[in-house]
Design a protein around this motif. Structure first.
Motif, mmCIF file in Angstrom:
data_model
loop_
_atom_site.group_PDB
_atom_site.id
_atom_site.type_symbol
_atom_site.label_atom_id
_atom_site.label_comp_id
_atom_site.label_asym_id
_atom_site.label_seq_id
_atom_site.Cartn_x
_atom_site.Cartn_y
_atom_site.Cartn_z
ATOM 1 N N UNK A 1 -13.588 -5.121 2.462
ATOM 2 C CA UNK A 1 -13.666 -3.865 3.208
ATOM 3 C C UNK A 1 -12.323 -3.125 3.140
ATOM 4 N N UNK A 2 -11.217 -3.850 3.183
ATOM 5 C CA UNK A 2 -9.916 -3.182 3.034
ATOM 6 C C UNK A 2 -9.810 -2.571 1.638
ATOM 7 N N UNK A 3 -10.239 -3.301 0.639
ATOM 8 C CA UNK A 3 -10.143 -2.791 -0.739
ATOM 9 C C UNK A 3 -10.949 -1.501 -0.899
ATOM 10 N N UNK A 4 -12.143 -1.463 -0.296
ATOM 11 C CA UNK A 4 -12.970 -0.243 -0.384
ATOM 12 C C UNK A 4 -12.233 0.943 0.247
ATOM 13 N N UNK A 5 -11.539 0.682 1.366
ATOM 14 C CA UNK A 5 -10.788 1.766 2.034
ATOM 15 C C UNK A 5 -9.566 2.188 1.209
ATOM 16 N N UNK A 6 -8.986 1.234 0.474
ATOM 17 C CA UNK A 6 -7.778 1.548 -0.315
ATOM 18 C C UNK A 6 -8.094 2.266 -1.620
ATOM 19 N N UNK A 7 -9.262 1.977 -2.189
ATOM 20 C CA UNK A 7 -9.580 2.478 -3.537
ATOM 21 C C UNK A 7 -9.329 3.974 -3.742
ATOM 22 N N UNK A 8 -9.760 4.853 -2.818
ATOM 23 C CA UNK A 8 -9.530 6.288 -3.061
ATOM 24 C C UNK A 8 -8.042 6.667 -3.110
ATOM 25 N N UNK A 9 -7.173 5.798 -2.608
ATOM 26 C CA UNK A 9 -5.742 6.136 -2.587
ATOM 27 C C UNK A 9 -5.051 5.899 -3.932
ATOM 28 N N UNK A 10 -5.720 5.183 -4.836
ATOM 29 C CA UNK A 10 -5.092 4.859 -6.115
ATOM 30 C C UNK A 10 -5.894 5.474 -7.259
ATOM 31 N N UNK A 11 -5.214 5.949 -8.320
ATOM 32 C CA UNK A 11 -5.962 6.464 -9.474
ATOM 33 C C UNK A 11 -6.745 5.333 -10.125
ATOM 34 N N UNK A 12 -7.807 5.685 -10.856
ATOM 35 C CA UNK A 12 -8.664 4.624 -11.414
ATOM 36 C C UNK A 12 -7.871 3.692 -12.337
ATOM 37 N N UNK A 13 -6.829 4.202 -13.015
ATOM 38 C CA UNK A 13 -6.049 3.323 -13.899
ATOM 39 C C UNK A 13 -4.984 2.527 -13.132
ATOM 40 N N UNK A 14 -4.814 2.812 -11.835
ATOM 41 C CA UNK A 14 -3.749 2.135 -11.088
ATOM 42 C C UNK A 14 -4.262 1.310 -9.928
ATOM 43 N N UNK A 15 -5.508 0.841 -10.014
ATOM 44 C CA UNK A 15 -6.097 0.086 -8.909
ATOM 45 C C UNK A 15 -5.333 -1.207 -8.602
ATOM 46 N N UNK A 16 -4.665 -1.757 -9.617
ATOM 47 C CA UNK A 16 -3.924 -3.009 -9.392
ATOM 48 C C UNK A 16 -2.783 -2.845 -8.394
ATOM 49 N N UNK A 17 -2.362 -1.585 -8.179
ATOM 50 C CA UNK A 17 -1.291 -1.343 -7.203
ATOM 51 C C UNK A 17 -1.721 -1.726 -5.795
ATOM 52 N N UNK A 18 -3.025 -1.852 -5.584
ATOM 53 C CA UNK A 18 -3.517 -2.271 -4.259
ATOM 54 C C UNK A 18 -3.187 -3.737 -3.992
ATOM 55 N N UNK A 19 -2.592 -4.408 -4.961
ATOM 56 C CA UNK A 19 -2.302 -5.843 -4.785
ATOM 57 C C UNK A 19 -1.398 -6.090 -3.564
ATOM 58 N N UNK A 20 -0.425 -5.194 -3.330
ATOM 59 C CA UNK A 20 0.506 -5.439 -2.220
ATOM 60 C C UNK A 20 -0.179 -5.365 -0.854
#
Ligand code: FES
Length: 174
Positions: free
Chosen positions: A17-36
């Motif tokens: 659920x956190x990942x779903x909320x974070x996804x719009x904040x990152x460009x599609x090529x930069x989703x790995x930045x959500x790792x932190x």
């Protein structure tokens, strides 16, 4: 890293659920930045540290190679790969903080907490004391973190007050 640690029951759903909320904040090529933020949340859910199963879960969620997640975890001092005491105190010892007396504060913390080595667990098993690299708040040097909360421009007296609040268990980050 612990191999067999059981993850909390709600771990997968909370992280997704956190990942779903974070996804719009990152460009599609930069989703790995959500790792932190995902690792921060995973660590919170696991009681202050990251078992291997939690890191693997984050890697699967982001479609990353697990080794890349382990690299992130072992690079940043705010992540822990083994169970930690209830509280964590970090003293920044990089140059600006060092010039403003960080080494004296570190020695003071060691003495007050009964930590015999450079870093380690206090005599009462309640606090983990560690050195940290620049925390990006040099303007407030010398900087100490307590459970991730920044405290700046400290002297020995102010550190004593913080450590006392941990003993009385009323620190703002606890
Ligand atoms: S050197 Fe301590 S916060 Fe930058």
């Amino acid at each position: 890293m612990s191999e067999n640690q059981q993850l909390p029951e709600s771990f997968a759903t909370e992280l997704e659920s956190l990942y779903r909320r974070l996804q719009p904040k990152y460009p599609s090529v930069g989703q790995n930045s959500a790792v932190l933020p995902l690792l921060h949340h995973a660590q919170q859910l696991c009681g202050g540290w990251l078992p291997k199963a939690a890191m693997d879960h984050v890697a699967r969620l982001l479609d990353m190679a697990p080794i890349r997640v382990y690299e992130v975890v072992t690079f940043h001092t705010m992540f822990h790969t083994k169970p930690m005491p209830k509280h964590c105190v970090g003293v920044c010892t990089s140059l600006p903080c060092w010039l403003r007396g960080a080494d004296k504060l570190m020695a003071h913390c060691r003495a007050r907490l009964g930590v015999r080595h450079e870093e380690g667990i206090s005599a009462d098993d309640n606090v983990y004391l560690m050195e940290q690299e620049c925390l990006g708040a040099c303007v407030d040097a010398p900087l100490v973190t307590v459970d991730g909360v920044y405290h700046g421009r400290l002297d020995e007296e102010a550190v004593d007050k913080l450590l006392r609040s941990l003993r009385e268990d009323n620190h703002v980050g606890s």
